[in-house]
Design a protein around this motif. Structure first.
Motif, PDB file in Angstrom:
ATOM      1  N   PRO A 174       0.854  -1.201   0.000  1.00  0.00           N
ATOM      2  CA  PRO A 174       0.000   0.000   0.000  1.00  0.00           C
ATOM      3  C   PRO A 174       0.885   1.245   0.000  1.00  0.00           C
ATOM      4  CG  PRO A 174       0.107  -0.937   2.195  1.00  0.00           C
ATOM      5  CD  PRO A 174       0.892  -1.853   1.314  1.00  0.00           C
ATOM      6  N   PRO A 175       0.305   2.413  -0.291  1.00  0.00           N
ATOM      7  CA  PRO A 175       1.103   3.642  -0.320  1.00  0.00           C
ATOM      8  C   PRO A 175       1.342   4.232   1.066  1.00  0.00           C
ATOM      9  CG  PRO A 175      -1.141   4.084  -1.036  1.00  0.00           C
ATOM     10  CD  PRO A 175      -1.076   2.622  -0.729  1.00  0.00           C
ATOM     11  N   SER A 176       2.019   3.511   1.919  1.00  0.00           N
ATOM     12  CA  SER A 176       2.373   4.034   3.240  1.00  0.00           C
ATOM     13  C   SER A 176       3.519   3.183   3.760  1.00  0.00           C
ATOM     14  CB  SER A 176       1.186   3.903   4.189  1.00  0.00           C
ATOM     15  OG  SER A 176       0.990   2.545   4.523  1.00  0.00           O
ATOM     16  N   LEU A 177       4.113   3.630   4.855  1.00  0.00           N
ATOM     17  CA  LEU A 177       5.191   2.822   5.440  1.00  0.00           C
ATOM     18  C   LEU A 177       4.727   2.229   6.765  1.00  0.00           C
ATOM     19  CD1 LEU A 177       8.277   5.091   4.625  1.00  0.00           C
ATOM     20  CD2 LEU A 177       7.655   2.934   3.530  1.00  0.00           C
ATOM     21  N   GLY A 178       3.482   1.825   6.813  1.00  0.00           N
ATOM     22  CA  GLY A 178       2.909   1.257   8.037  1.00  0.00           C
ATOM     23  C   GLY A 178       3.279  -0.206   8.220  1.00  0.00           C
ATOM     24  N   LEU A 179       2.522  -0.872   9.090  1.00  0.00           N
ATOM     25  CA  LEU A 179       2.840  -2.262   9.431  1.00  0.00           C
ATOM     26  C   LEU A 179       2.686  -3.232   8.265  1.00  0.00           C
ATOM     27  CD1 LEU A 179       1.559  -2.948  13.060  1.00  0.00           C
ATOM     28  CD2 LEU A 179       3.840  -3.396  12.114  1.00  0.00           C
ATOM     29  N   LEU A 180       1.800  -2.908   7.329  1.00  0.00           N
ATOM     30  CA  LEU A 180       1.641  -3.805   6.179  1.00  0.00           C
ATOM     31  C   LEU A 180       2.909  -3.788   5.327  1.00  0.00           C
ATOM     32  CD1 LEU A 180      -2.069  -3.121   5.115  1.00  0.00           C
ATOM     33  CD2 LEU A 180      -1.139  -5.232   6.109  1.00  0.00           C
ATOM     34  N   THR A 181       3.391  -2.587   5.015  1.00  0.00           N
ATOM     35  CA  THR A 181       4.629  -2.486   4.241  1.00  0.00           C
ATOM     36  C   THR A 181       5.800  -3.089   5.017  1.00  0.00           C
ATOM     37  OG1 THR A 181       3.825  -0.555   3.050  1.00  0.00           O
ATOM     38  CG2 THR A 181       6.203  -0.867   3.101  1.00  0.00           C
ATOM     39  N   LEU A 182       5.806  -2.873   6.314  1.00  0.00           N
ATOM     40  CA  LEU A 182       6.866  -3.444   7.145  1.00  0.00           C
ATOM     41  C   LEU A 182       6.847  -4.975   7.054  1.00  0.00           C
ATOM     42  CD1 LEU A 182       8.918  -1.962   8.796  1.00  0.00           C
ATOM     43  CD2 LEU A 182       7.505  -2.295  10.817  1.00  0.00           C
ATOM     44  N   ASN A 183       5.659  -5.565   7.113  1.00  0.00           N
ATOM     45  CA  ASN A 183       5.538  -7.016   6.955  1.00  0.00           C
ATOM     46  C   ASN A 183       6.098  -7.465   5.606  1.00  0.00           C
ATOM     47  OD1 ASN A 183       3.896  -9.127   8.770  1.00  0.00           O
ATOM     48  ND2 ASN A 183       3.332  -7.045   9.331  1.00  0.00           N
ATOM     49  N   ALA A 184       5.821  -6.672   4.586  1.00  0.00           N
ATOM     50  CA  ALA A 184       6.303  -7.016   3.241  1.00  0.00           C
ATOM     51  C   ALA A 184       7.832  -6.954   3.189  1.00  0.00           C
ATOM     52  CB  ALA A 184       5.695  -6.066   2.213  1.00  0.00           C
ATOM     53  N   LEU A 185       8.414  -5.924   3.817  1.00  0.00           N
ATOM     54  CA  LEU A 185       9.873  -5.771   3.790  1.00  0.00           C
ATOM     55  C   LEU A 185      10.552  -6.872   4.601  1.00  0.00           C
ATOM     56  CD1 LEU A 185      10.127  -1.885   4.157  1.00  0.00           C
ATOM     57  CD2 LEU A 185      10.577  -3.229   2.090  1.00  0.00           C
ATOM     58  N   VAL A 186       9.906  -7.309   5.668  1.00  0.00           N
ATOM     59  CA  VAL A 186      10.485  -8.363   6.494  1.00  0.00           C
ATOM     60  C   VAL A 186      10.394  -9.724   5.782  1.00  0.00           C
ATOM     61  CG1 VAL A 186      10.238  -9.609   8.685  1.00  0.00           C
ATOM     62  CG2 VAL A 186      10.103  -7.115   8.645  1.00  0.00           C
ATOM     63  N   ALA A 187       9.361  -9.878   4.952  1.00  0.00           N
ATOM     64  CA  ALA A 187       9.155 -11.169   4.275  1.00  0.00           C
ATOM     65  C   ALA A 187      10.022 -11.321   3.029  1.00  0.00           C
ATOM     66  CB  ALA A 187       7.684 -11.325   3.902  1.00  0.00           C
ATOM     67  N   ALA A 188      10.582 -10.209   2.528  1.00  0.00           N
ATOM     68  CA  ALA A 188      11.253 -10.254   1.215  1.00  0.00           C
ATOM     69  C   ALA A 188      12.771 -10.322   1.311  1.00  0.00           C
ATOM     70  CB  ALA A 188      10.855  -9.011   0.423  1.00  0.00           C
ATOM     71  N   ASN A 235      15.380  -7.920   9.268  1.00  0.00           N
ATOM     72  CA  ASN A 235      15.602  -8.835   8.139  1.00  0.00           C
ATOM     73  C   ASN A 235      16.911  -8.498   7.431  1.00  0.00           C
ATOM     74  OD1 ASN A 235      15.473 -10.406   5.834  1.00  0.00           O
ATOM     75  ND2 ASN A 235      13.831  -9.210   4.866  1.00  0.00           N
ATOM     76  N   PRO A 236      18.004  -9.071   7.920  1.00  0.00           N
ATOM     77  CA  PRO A 236      19.324  -8.697   7.404  1.00  0.00           C
ATOM     78  C   PRO A 236      19.531  -9.039   5.927  1.00  0.00           C
ATOM     79  CG  PRO A 236      19.484 -10.522   8.987  1.00  0.00           C
ATOM     80  CD  PRO A 236      18.082 -10.021   9.041  1.00  0.00           C
ATOM     81  N   THR A 237      18.686  -9.894   5.364  1.00  0.00           N
ATOM     82  CA  THR A 237      18.908 -10.294   3.966  1.00  0.00           C
ATOM     83  C   THR A 237      18.266  -9.330   2.971  1.00  0.00           C
ATOM     84  OG1 THR A 237      16.938 -11.684   3.987  1.00  0.00           O
ATOM     85  CG2 THR A 237      19.003 -12.762   4.566  1.00  0.00           C
ATOM     86  N   LEU A 238      17.576  -8.329   3.466  1.00  0.00           N
ATOM     87  CA  LEU A 238      16.860  -7.415   2.563  1.00  0.00           C
ATOM     88  C   LEU A 238      17.803  -6.462   1.832  1.00  0.00           C
ATOM     89  CD1 LEU A 238      13.912  -6.551   1.784  1.00  0.00           C
ATOM     90  CD2 LEU A 238      14.173  -4.714   3.453  1.00  0.00           C
ATOM     91  N   GLU A 239      17.509  -6.243   0.552  1.00  0.00           N
ATOM     92  CA  GLU A 239      18.339  -5.364  -0.273  1.00  0.00           C
ATOM     93  C   GLU A 239      17.483  -4.689  -1.326  1.00  0.00           C
ATOM     94  OE1 GLU A 239      22.173  -6.448  -2.627  1.00  0.00           O
ATOM     95  OE2 GLU A 239      21.522  -8.223  -1.512  1.00  0.00           O
ATOM     96  N   VAL A 240      17.758  -3.441  -1.618  1.00  0.00           N
ATOM     97  CA  VAL A 240      17.117  -2.824  -2.785  1.00  0.00           C
ATOM     98  C   VAL A 240      17.891  -3.337  -4.001  1.00  0.00           C
ATOM     99  CG1 VAL A 240      16.604  -0.676  -3.996  1.00  0.00           C
ATOM    100  CG2 VAL A 240      16.460  -0.751  -1.508  1.00  0.00           C
ATOM    101  N   THR A 241      17.225  -4.109  -4.840  1.00  0.00           N
ATOM    102  CA  THR A 241      17.937  -4.691  -5.998  1.00  0.00           C
ATOM    103  C   THR A 241      17.496  -4.093  -7.320  1.00  0.00           C
ATOM    104  OG1 THR A 241      16.273  -6.435  -6.251  1.00  0.00           O
ATOM    105  CG2 THR A 241      18.201  -6.945  -4.869  1.00  0.00           C
ATOM    106  N   THR A 242      16.302  -3.485  -7.335  1.00  0.00           N
ATOM    107  CA  THR A 242      15.729  -3.114  -8.620  1.00  0.00           C
ATOM    108  C   THR A 242      14.970  -1.794  -8.537  1.00  0.00           C
ATOM    109  OG1 THR A 242      15.336  -5.497  -8.867  1.00  0.00           O
ATOM    110  CG2 THR A 242      14.356  -4.061 -10.530  1.00  0.00           C
ATOM    111  N   VAL A 243      15.259  -0.919  -9.474  1.00  0.00           N
ATOM    112  CA  VAL A 243      14.507   0.336  -9.588  1.00  0.00           C
ATOM    113  C   VAL A 243      13.957   0.391 -11.011  1.00  0.00           C
ATOM    114  CG1 VAL A 243      14.683   2.859  -9.599  1.00  0.00           C
ATOM    115  CG2 VAL A 243      15.916   1.535  -7.857  1.00  0.00           C
ATOM    116  N   LEU A 244      12.676   0.717 -11.105  1.00  0.00           N
ATOM    117  CA  LEU A 244      12.035   0.739 -12.422  1.00  0.00           C
ATOM    118  C   LEU A 244      11.426   2.111 -12.681  1.00  0.00           C
ATOM    119  CD1 LEU A 244      10.963  -0.734 -14.975  1.00  0.00           C
ATOM    120  CD2 LEU A 244       8.992  -1.456 -13.614  1.00  0.00           C
ATOM    121  N   LEU A 245      11.797   2.703 -13.800  1.00  0.00           N
ATOM    122  CA  LEU A 245      11.235   4.004 -14.167  1.00  0.00           C
ATOM    123  C   LEU A 245       9.914   3.786 -14.883  1.00  0.00           C
ATOM    124  CD1 LEU A 245      14.628   5.509 -15.246  1.00  0.00           C
ATOM    125  CD2 LEU A 245      13.152   6.457 -13.457  1.00  0.00           C
ATOM    126  N   THR A 246       8.867   4.398 -14.362  1.00  0.00           N
ATOM    127  CA  THR A 246       7.528   4.167 -14.920  1.00  0.00           C
ATOM    128  C   THR A 246       6.936   5.450 -15.511  1.00  0.00           C
ATOM    129  OG1 THR A 246       6.419   4.679 -12.845  1.00  0.00           O
ATOM    130  CG2 THR A 246       7.060   2.391 -13.167  1.00  0.00           C
TER     131      THR A 246
END
Ligand SMILES: Nc1ncnc2c1ncn2[C@@H]1O[C@H](COP(=O)(O)OP(=O)(O)O)[C@@H](O)[C@H]1O
Ligand SMILES: [Mg+2]
Length: 335
Positions: A197-211, A243-254
């Motif tokens: 979702p467009p926020s940095l709340g708990l949902l996005t946090l869950n996504a970042l921890v899972a990825a 989540n120590p394995t998390l990395e920004v790997t990809t940026v896409l220009l839209t």
């Protein structure tokens, strides 16, 4: 509409005498990247488009050595998170990859675009996060691609940010469910895309921890980079604490529009800032992309020959190729 080619070159002027029509809108770039054929007559263009459409389902792309879990994040709304998640997922699935899309936005736009039912009450990601339900029970196969599944989001999710606050291990809910799912699947999943979702709340946090990976779509518009520092800080915090394995790997220009100098300036600035994390194909602004969800489709199936579809196919291919390269170099360390 006067649009530009996927690689950002302006359209050639050889067609300028033709009336501007839906056909022009549907046309592919002046030189097909797939075939390298220059097509400057309408018939040649149609033929090239037909060949392209036929190829969409035939070629098999390289599989990653292990499941790649990508979170599609940017706390700004309307930058192309959902569009990128579903179209890249569809492009990969139509090339033989086994893909799971997790819709983590209460709006359920990813579910809509994949043609997945998400009326309130449908078993969804809400049940996974707050009811402990296994992902396998709520994931639904997309009709157009048997290797693509989607965990839908319903409006129930709208209150989840607050409901999660009082839960034990609230940041790890999605990670636990996803790990259990991947284990049960025997790692027979190539990609997982999590649409935030467009926020940095708990949902996005869950996504970042899972990825393992973060994919950041950036719209080629004013203030494109504004707010990104906050996202990058959040990623850093997650990396150091959750989540120590998390990395920004990809940026896409839209939504790239080569008619405006601004789009080029933004693209240059983003490339300067993120270097080779930025995928070389840029997604052009293309009306077919925005029409597709209205038909419960991705643009890949809605109009495979459109510039938007070709942009997403190229972006997905590059993601697959990059993953292939990374998995070769780290072969020894993969389980
Ligand atoms: N390349 C594109 N060309 C035209 N419209 C686009 C393109 N990408 C996205 N859109 C439209 O822009 C809007 C916002 O995109 P969306 O993917 O929903 O953003 P987000 O998920 O970041 O909020 C949607 O209406 C979508 O259809
Ligand atoms: Mg969205």
């Amino acid at each position: 509409m006067n649009e530009q080619s996927v690689d950002g070159r302006p359209e050639t002027t050889s067609n300028s005498a033709e009336p501007v029509s839906r056909e022009t809108e549907r046309s592919t770039p002046p030189v097909s990247r797939e075939t390298g054929i220059a097509f400057d007559t309408p018939i040649a263009r149609e033929a090239a488009q037909a060949v392209h459409v036929l190829n969409v389902r035939q070629e098999q792309w390289p599989r990653p050595a292990t499941t790649r879990v990508l979170t599609v994040a940017n706390q700004k709304g309307g930058v192309g998170k959902t569009t990128s998640a579903v179209n890249i997922a569809a492009a990969l699935a139509l090339h033989g990859q086994r893909v799971l899309v997790i819709d983590l936005d209460p709006q359920g736009n990813a579910s809509t675009a994949l043609g997945i039912d998400h009326v309130v009450g449908t078993p969804s990601v809400y049940d996974v996060l707050l009811g402990g339900r296994p992902i396998a029970e709520v994931a639904t196969v997309a009709e157009f691609a048997p290797t693509l599944r989607c965990v839908p989001a319903t409006l129930d999710l709208a209150g989840a940010d607050i409901e999660l606050t009082s839960q034990v291990a609230r940041e790890y809910r999605l990670q636990r469910a996803l790990n259990a799912f991947l284990k049960a699947e025997g790692d027979q999943v190539d990609y997982v895309f999590i649409d935030c979702p467009p926020s940095l709340g708990l949902l996005t946090l869950n996504a970042l921890v899972a990825a393992r990976e973060v994919l950041i779509p950036i719209q080629c518009e004013y203030y494109a980079l504004e707010g990104l520092a906050q996202l990058l800080n959040t990623v850093e915090l997650v990396t150091s604490h959750l989540n120590p394995t998390l990395e920004v790997t990809t940026v896409l220009l839209t939504m790239y529009d080569s008619r405006t100098r601004l789009a080029d300036q933004v693209a240059d600035e983003v490339r300067k800032h993120f270097g080779e994390l930025v995928l070389s194909p840029m997604i052009p602004r293309n009306v077919r992309v925005s029409e597709a969800p209205g038909f419960g489709q991705t643009v890949i199936t809605y109009d495979a020959g459109s510039r938007g579809a070709i942009g997403y196919l190229q972006a997905a291919r590059e993601i697959a190729d990059r993953g292939g390269a990374a998995s070769t170099t780290s072969e020894g360390t993969q389980q």
